[in-house]
Write a protein that holds these residues in place. Structure first.
Motif, PDB file in Angstrom:
ATOM      1  N   VAL A  73     -33.761   7.147  84.211  1.00  4.63           N
ATOM      2  CA  VAL A  73     -34.139   7.515  82.850  1.00  4.63           C
ATOM      3  C   VAL A  73     -33.455   6.670  81.784  1.00  4.63           C
ATOM      4  O   VAL A  73     -33.865   6.663  80.631  1.00  4.63           O
ATOM      5  CB  VAL A  73     -33.895   9.023  82.568  1.00  4.63           C
ATOM      6  N   ASP A  87     -35.167  13.090  76.445  1.00  7.62           N
ATOM      7  CA  ASP A  87     -35.519  11.683  76.599  1.00  7.62           C
ATOM      8  C   ASP A  87     -35.270  10.863  75.336  1.00  7.62           C
ATOM      9  O   ASP A  87     -34.929   9.687  75.422  1.00  7.62           O
ATOM     10  CB  ASP A  87     -36.971  11.547  77.043  1.00  7.62           C
ATOM     11  N   TYR A  90     -31.907   8.880  74.855  1.00 10.14           N
ATOM     12  CA  TYR A  90     -31.594   7.702  75.656  1.00 10.14           C
ATOM     13  C   TYR A  90     -31.932   6.423  74.911  1.00 10.14           C
ATOM     14  O   TYR A  90     -32.344   5.433  75.484  1.00 10.14           O
ATOM     15  CB  TYR A  90     -32.348   7.728  76.978  1.00 10.14           C
TER      16      TYR A  90
END
Length: 96
Positions: A73, A87, A90
């Protein structure tokens, strides 16, 4: 410039190796693997991993490889993220 000259030389070697077809892992040293279990019920039964490693282009913060189950990821500078972050957390300037 002292240490910055060394970083520039090491970075140039890493870029040259990468452009010659070598894998990212060939540029990393002293890896540490962290196995992380989720605290949130959303990820119950899953497992995550973070690999922190020294690298020539990020000597102060290291390189971080974050894996959730069997999906990578994040790969980038170590920012203290875990496999269980959203998400959008990141973010990596390398993706620009």
């Amino acid at each position: 410039m002292g240490i910055y000259d060394d970083i520039a030389v090491d970075t140039a070697k890493a870029v040259e190796a990468y452009e010659a077809g070598k894998q990212l892992l060939s540029c990393l040293s002293r890896p540490h693997l962290y196995v992380e279990l989720p605290e949130d019920e959303e990820y119950a039964g899953m497992i995550g991993y973070t690999i922190e490693s020294d690298c020539p282009w990020e000597p102060e913060h290291q390189c971080s490889i974050i894996i959730r189950e069997d999906e990578v990821v994040y790969v980038g500078p170590s920012e203290g993220n875990t496999p269980w972050d959203d998400d959008d957390e990141y973010y990596c300037i390398w993706n620009e």
